[in-house]
Write an enzyme that holds these catalytic residues in place. Structure first.
Site, PDB file in Angstrom:
ATOM      1  N   CYS A  42       0.832  -1.208   0.000  1.00 36.75           N
ATOM      2  CA  CYS A  42       0.000   0.000   0.000  1.00 36.75           C
ATOM      3  C   CYS A  42       0.867   1.259   0.000  1.00 36.75           C
ATOM      4  O   CYS A  42       0.550   2.242  -0.676  1.00 36.75           O
ATOM      5  CB  CYS A  42      -0.927   0.005   1.210  1.00 36.75           C
ATOM      6  SG  CYS A  42      -2.120  -1.348   1.227  1.00 36.75           S
ATOM      7  N   ARG A 119      -8.200  -4.802  -3.198  1.00 34.60           N
ATOM      8  CA  ARG A 119      -7.912  -3.418  -3.572  1.00 34.60           C
ATOM      9  C   ARG A 119      -8.867  -3.068  -4.708  1.00 34.60           C
ATOM     10  O   ARG A 119      -8.633  -3.445  -5.857  1.00 34.60           O
ATOM     11  CB  ARG A 119      -6.465  -3.278  -4.055  1.00 34.60           C
ATOM     12  CG  ARG A 119      -5.407  -3.748  -3.075  1.00 34.60           C
ATOM     13  CD  ARG A 119      -4.015  -3.734  -3.721  1.00 34.60           C
ATOM     14  NE  ARG A 119      -3.042  -4.362  -2.844  1.00 34.60           N
ATOM     15  CZ  ARG A 119      -2.413  -3.729  -1.853  1.00 34.60           C
ATOM     16  NH1 ARG A 119      -2.653  -2.452  -1.641  1.00 34.60           N
ATOM     17  NH2 ARG A 119      -1.547  -4.365  -1.094  1.00 34.60           N
TER      18      ARG A 119
END
Length: 217
Positions: A42, A119
């Site tokens: 991330c 995601r």
């Protein structure tokens, strides 16, 4: 949530204060979720988003991140990234602690065994309609250049009423709609050059984007 639906409106706390989805009407919005703050993949994604933010801005795109982490967590993570790289995040990150926004957009799905690993990316047009949805696992970061390419393709399709073929890149020829009359179909099959077309069949024709007239300027 499916392609073609109007993006649900919401009010949420972010690293830049409260935001609503409706405040971005008139812009494209890239709403993207991530599994968690202070995680390596991330972190690499947010650095990449920040580095290419100007490219998104040029395309009238507002980046908008979201996760279930708290706003203090987001701010601490952003501060660590700034300390490590000198990069300041130029877009807001939603603190969706109760997963209210995630539920609105169908990110919370009981059929997903590894919910934390998803995601999601929602491509939302200036009329607040969802035009594309992508999903990635926790183990693999998103390719920012592919996100930009898809934005370019969606904007070309919207502006000119055309489609883009496999592996299309900005500047490549686009696919025009199929013929609407028999006369047009015959002309495409016999003399496509007169229409500035490159046709492999009457129903499979390409045209240079420089020769197109906008249908939605």
């Amino acid at each position: 949530m499916t392609i073609g639906r109007i993006a649900p409106d919401f009010t949420a706390q972010t690293t830049e204060g409260p935001v609503t989805m409706s405040q971005f009407r008139g812009k494209w919005v890239l709403l993207f979720s991530h599994p968690g703050d202070f995680t390596p993949v991330c972190t690499s994604e947010f650095i990449a988003f920040a580095q290419l933010n100007e490219e998104f801005v040029k395309r009238n795109v507002q980046l908008l991140g979201i996760s279930i982490d708290s706003n203090p967590s987001h701010l601490g993570w952003f501060y660590d990234i700034l300390q490590m790289t000198g990069i300041e995040m130029p877009f807001p990150l939603i603190a969706d602690r109760d997963a209210n926004v995630a539920e609105l957009y169908g990110m919370v799905n009981p059929d997903r065994i590894y919910e934390q690993s998803v995601r999601d990316v929602f491509f939302i047009d200036p009329n607040q309609r969802i035009r594309a949805i992508l999903a990635y696992p926790a183990t693999n970061g998103r390719n920012m250049y592919e996100l930009l390419r898809l934005i370019d393709a969606l904007q070309v399709s919207t502006t000119y009423g055309v489609s883009t073929p496999a592996n299309w890149m900005p500047g490549d020829p686009v696919i025009v709609p199929v013929a609407q009359t028999l006369d047009e179909a015959i002309l495409r099959g016999t003399d496509p050059e007169s229409l500035d077309l490159n046709c492999f069949a009457w129903w499979y024709c390409f045209k240079d984007i420089s020769e197109l007239t906008p249908v939605n300027p």
